[in-house]
Design a protein around this motif. Structure first.
Motif, short mmCIF file in Angstrom:
data_model
loop_
_atom_site.label_atom_id
_atom_site.label_comp_id
_atom_site.label_asym_id
_atom_site.label_seq_id
_atom_site.Cartn_x
_atom_site.Cartn_y
_atom_site.Cartn_z
N PRO A 27 13.17 61.93 47.23
CA PRO A 27 12.87 62.07 45.97
C PRO A 27 11.59 62.97 46.16
O PRO A 27 11.41 64.07 45.10
N GLN A 28 10.43 62.73 46.62
CA GLN A 28 9.21 63.46 46.79
C GLN A 28 9.27 64.83 47.40
O GLN A 28 8.65 65.55 46.83
N THR A 29 10.38 65.00 48.18
CA THR A 29 10.52 66.59 48.67
C THR A 29 11.34 67.17 47.76
O THR A 29 11.28 68.41 47.36
N LEU A 30 12.15 66.63 47.00
CA LEU A 30 12.76 67.40 45.75
C LEU A 30 12.09 67.63 44.66
O LEU A 30 12.16 68.74 44.39
N ARG A 35 9.33 72.27 42.58
CA ARG A 35 7.97 73.16 42.13
C ARG A 35 7.74 74.39 42.93
O ARG A 35 7.67 75.59 42.27
N ARG A 36 7.85 74.37 44.08
CA ARG A 36 8.01 75.53 44.94
C ARG A 36 8.88 76.52 44.58
O ARG A 36 8.38 77.67 44.78
N ASP A 44 9.56 64.84 36.42
CA ASP A 44 8.69 65.41 37.29
C ASP A 44 7.82 64.42 38.13
O ASP A 44 6.68 64.51 38.86
N THR A 45 8.33 63.00 38.25
CA THR A 45 7.83 61.92 39.04
C THR A 45 9.01 61.15 39.46
O THR A 45 10.25 61.25 39.39
N SER A 70 20.44 73.38 43.98
CA SER A 70 19.79 74.56 43.46
C SER A 70 18.42 74.63 43.57
O SER A 70 17.77 75.74 43.68
N CYS A 71 17.81 73.34 43.96
CA CYS A 71 16.32 73.59 44.34
C CYS A 71 16.16 73.98 45.76
O CYS A 71 15.15 74.08 46.29
#
Ligand code: ADE
Ligand code: ZN
Length: 341
Positions: A27-30, A35-36, A44-45, A70-71
């Motif tokens: 999750p934190q990587t997603l 964002r990147r 977004d949390t 798609s991210c």
């Protein structure tokens, strides 16, 4: 079973056969990748993602799965998620995984070339072997919603990279309305090239889908396969040939294949003598891991240590490793089970 049994499940070595690379993004990587790469997600949390990962049905799940794909826009994103996937596997003492990967999705949404993606996975794989001492092989799959011509393209990719990270060819995505027959040419081609096929079947669609996976692609194992329970002849066929099922219990509850764990057909599959393995499918999306799936079996169906050892060894013996490697892994696992017991 008590705390000791939980410790046993945690500590024993394991193998996993049904887990998706893109469905394993942390999750934190997603959040960081979205964002990147300027992809706007509904939340977004981390706690927001937990809500997002609450699926009405398979199609709702698939939409979110494709948004995650798609991210992934750069080769380094693929390398990163491969490394993180392996860190997660190593933390569970999973020494070897056969991992489903769907580069076609990233190829379409990000324009990321197949060979670039495969090179990135291979860098992650090499890192995992060197730094963590664990291994993985890739089952590259066709997502069922695409055209058969694009399925042929994926078959061409698989043939080009078979043995260079790729160990098998698969079929995933929306099962209803997209049978293996749609990709007959692709399966003919990869099979002629000696590539084993391992298809998802019998998850959202019934027994006919499993029969087709066997008849059209000679599927070596069946991804999910739980709906075999609806066809007595198919149950006998799978039992007589000991075709392994890759059962993913929590996935089936999250995607409404069964209304509750208590109503899952897994105990009947096992009692009927079918070859069962336990898997996590898309672990963070279903808030699970392989270790948690084994714990669930222990809690829901009172699996004892012998049952758990049996299920883990089933996974070892259903891998695509060469016979010698399989035997060595099995002997090593049995030794470790005895020490940990
Ligand atoms: N892709 C990722 N998870 C899947 C599942 N459970 N069924 C089909 N395709 C998938
Ligand atoms: Zn799957």
């Amino acid at each position: 079973m008590g705390k000791d049994d939980q410790k046993f499940i945690t500590r024993i070595p394991k193998v996993e056969l049904h887990v998706h690379l893109e469905g394993s993004v942390q999750p934190q990587t997603l959040l960081a990748l979205a964002r990147r790469n300027s992809v706007s997600l509904r939340y977004d949390t981390i706690s927001g993602l937990r809500k997002w990962y609450s699926f009405r049905d398979f199609n709702h799940f698939l939409n979110i799965y494709l948004t995650i794909s798609s991210c992934l826009r750069r080769a380094e994103d693929i390398e990163l998620i491969t490394r993180e996937f392996l860190i997660g596997q190593a933390a569970q003492n999973i020494v070897y995984s056969e991992v489903t990967f769907t580069p076609y999705n990233q190829y379409v949404t990000s324009g990321l070339g197949f060979h670039e993606q495969m090179d990135a996975v291979n860098r992650g794989r090499a890192w995992g072997e060197k730094e963590l001492g664990i291994r993985m092989g890739v089952i590259m799959d066709i997502p069922r919603h695409i055209t058969s011509e694009n399925g042929d393209l994926i078959a061409k990719w698989a043939i080009e990279r078979f043995g260079d990270g790729i160990i098998a060819f698969g079929l995933g995505g929306p099962e209803i309305g997209n049978p293996p027959e749609k990709f007959r040419d692709a399966f003919d081609r990869v099979r002629a090239a000696g590539i084993p096929c391992i298809l998802h079947a019998g998850e959202t669609e019934g027994p006919s889908s499993i029969w087709s996976a066997i008849r059209i692609a000679g599927s070596r194992r069946i991804g999910h396969g739980v709906r075999a329970i609806e066809d007595r002849k198919l149950m006998e066929y799978l039992r007589d040939r000991q075709i392994p099922l890759e059962v993913c219990p929590t996935s089936n509850i999250c995607l409404k294949i069964f209304p509750s764990m208590e109503k899952h057909c897994l105990p009947q599959l096992m009692e009927s003598g079918l070859y069962v393995t336990i898997n996590s499918d898309d672990p963070p999306m279903f808030n699970t891991t392989l270790t948690k799936e084994l714990m669930i079996g222990w809690k829901t169906w009172n699996w004892d240590r012998t049952t758990i050892e049996h299920l883990v060894l089933n996974a070892v013996n259903a891998t695509l490793l060469p016979e010698k490697g399989k035997k060595e892994l099995q002997e090593n696992f049995i030794q470790q089970f005895e020490q940990i017991r």
